[in-house]
Design an enzyme around this catalytic site. Sequence first.
Site, PDB file in Angstrom:
ATOM      1  N   SER A  47       0.806  -1.220   0.000  1.00 51.15           N
ATOM      2  CA  SER A  47       0.000   0.000   0.000  1.00 51.15           C
ATOM      3  C   SER A  47       0.835   1.263   0.000  1.00 51.15           C
ATOM      4  O   SER A  47       0.324   2.347   0.263  1.00 51.15           O
ATOM      5  CB  SER A  47      -0.917   0.023   1.224  1.00 51.15           C
ATOM      6  OG  SER A  47      -1.617  -1.184   1.307  1.00 51.15           O
ATOM      7  N   THR A 168       1.389   6.676   0.627  1.00 48.69           N
ATOM      8  CA  THR A 168       0.394   5.609   0.451  1.00 48.69           C
ATOM      9  C   THR A 168      -0.052   5.470  -0.999  1.00 48.69           C
ATOM     10  O   THR A 168       0.035   6.434  -1.771  1.00 48.69           O
ATOM     11  CB  THR A 168      -0.861   5.900   1.312  1.00 48.69           C
ATOM     12  OG1 THR A 168      -1.750   4.786   1.270  1.00 48.69           O
ATOM     13  CG2 THR A 168      -1.603   7.139   0.848  1.00 48.69           C
ATOM     14  N   ARG A 178      -9.247   9.707  -6.778  1.00 47.76           N
ATOM     15  CA  ARG A 178      -9.651   9.761  -5.359  1.00 47.76           C
ATOM     16  C   ARG A 178      -8.432  10.138  -4.481  1.00 47.76           C
ATOM     17  O   ARG A 178      -7.349   9.617  -4.643  1.00 47.76           O
ATOM     18  CB  ARG A 178     -10.189   8.393  -4.935  1.00 47.76           C
ATOM     19  CG  ARG A 178     -10.643   8.297  -3.469  1.00 47.76           C
ATOM     20  CD  ARG A 178      -9.591   7.649  -2.629  1.00 47.76           C
ATOM     21  NE  ARG A 178     -10.007   7.450  -1.235  1.00 47.76           N
ATOM     22  CZ  ARG A 178      -9.164   7.148  -0.259  1.00 47.76           C
ATOM     23  NH1 ARG A 178      -7.889   7.001  -0.510  1.00 47.76           N
ATOM     24  NH2 ARG A 178      -9.594   6.988   0.957  1.00 47.76           N
ATOM     25  N   ASP A 181      -6.920  10.788   3.167  1.00 54.14           N
ATOM     26  CA  ASP A 181      -6.471  11.711   4.222  1.00 54.14           C
ATOM     27  C   ASP A 181      -4.977  11.972   4.203  1.00 54.14           C
ATOM     28  O   ASP A 181      -4.503  12.988   4.720  1.00 54.14           O
ATOM     29  CB  ASP A 181      -6.828  11.113   5.593  1.00 54.14           C
ATOM     30  CG  ASP A 181      -6.150   9.750   5.773  1.00 54.14           C
ATOM     31  OD1 ASP A 181      -6.411   8.852   4.941  1.00 54.14           O
ATOM     32  OD2 ASP A 181      -5.349   9.590   6.707  1.00 54.14           O
TER      33      ASP A 181
HETATM   34  C1  SD4 Z   1      -6.475   6.440   2.542  1.00 53.69           C
HETATM   35  N1  SD4 Z   1      -5.787   6.348   4.828  1.00 53.69           N
HETATM   36  O1  SD4 Z   1      -6.119   6.719   1.406  1.00 53.69           O
HETATM   37  C2  SD4 Z   1      -5.460   5.910   3.497  1.00 53.69           C
HETATM   38  C3  SD4 Z   1      -5.370   4.445   3.333  1.00 53.69           C
HETATM   39  C4  SD4 Z   1      -4.903   3.734   4.523  1.00 53.69           C
HETATM   40  O2  SD4 Z   1      -5.007   1.944   5.802  1.00 53.69           O
HETATM   41  O3  SD4 Z   1      -4.364   4.222   5.456  1.00 53.69           O
HETATM   42  N2  SD4 Z   1      -5.192   2.521   4.609  1.00 53.69           N
HETATM   43  O4  SD4 Z   1      -7.652   6.522   2.912  1.00 53.69           O
END
Ligand code: SD4
Length: 318
Positions: A47, A168, A178, A181
Amino acid sequence: MWGMIATWRMAAEGITAGAELLAAGKNAGDAVETAIRAVEDFPYYRSVGYGGLPNEEMEVELDAAYMDGDTLSIGAVAAIRDFANPISIARRLSCEKVNNLLVAEGAEKFAQKEGFERKNMLTDRAKAHYRKRVKEMTARELKPYSGHDTVGMACLDQDGRMTAATSTSGLFMKKKGRVGDSPISGSGFYADSKRGAASATGLGEDLMKGCISYEIVRLMGEGMSPQDACETAVNRLEAELKERRGEAGDLSVVAMNNRGQWGAATNIEGFSVAVVTQSLEPTVYLVKRGKDGHCTCEEASAQWMEDYMRTRMAPVEE
Ligand code: SD4
């Protein structure tokens, strides 16, 4: 005192590298960038960075952010494609007076002009995960990828400077364009050297509803310990979401104050954090929430650490 705390076990090697810099008296900016780059470069972490999971259209779109808690400078990129280290681009943007958060083509154009390394971030392994998910998908519900997700860090150097940073690939199968946060100030991250720094992982759409990282730093500024601030922010936001919307997504957070004390909280099972300080070797903890809403951090066992790597690196069964 110096230290670093990061979301998820995957950050352990990164914070180890960052700690070497901090121990040598280097600044919290270099330490956090070095630490996040290590996670971005490791292909088996699904991720973040290289090997990150693609969006609905099978493109890897990455979000990253950097904040300097001395100057409150922020830099961030969102939905950027084909660059090896989004965190470094975000940090570079934090030096600008304006244009601090760039998205998609605009971010790519900036990165190209500044000479950042281009890289196709979509690996064969990530494609296999994608095909597998397409086959499995019955409901269109998007969730953070279970096991390990966004890397987010809070860092303190010997001069008392604090930084926060995130990186991320966002939610697996997200819509093109998209933004979660992670590159949004106050939600995925916040740092203020006068108080502390925090970062979040989980369902971005819900983390943003509470500006959770800012809230944690605010609570630390009012005198709460990092642990209490993390728990209070998670528990309150979860309660508000449940009351108003009937449900709350995954909310997991880490924080450090400007004395090097740290804390972590979550509303899920299986959240892990990686911590290092002047008086603590790099250590992975599992964060467990009790029935009373308090979270405790238990050191991960050798077996857990071994299983983690084995499952991360196992072939993807399609
Ligand atoms: C998001 N918070 O893009 C990130 C994804 C994430 O655990 O943290 N996944 O919403």
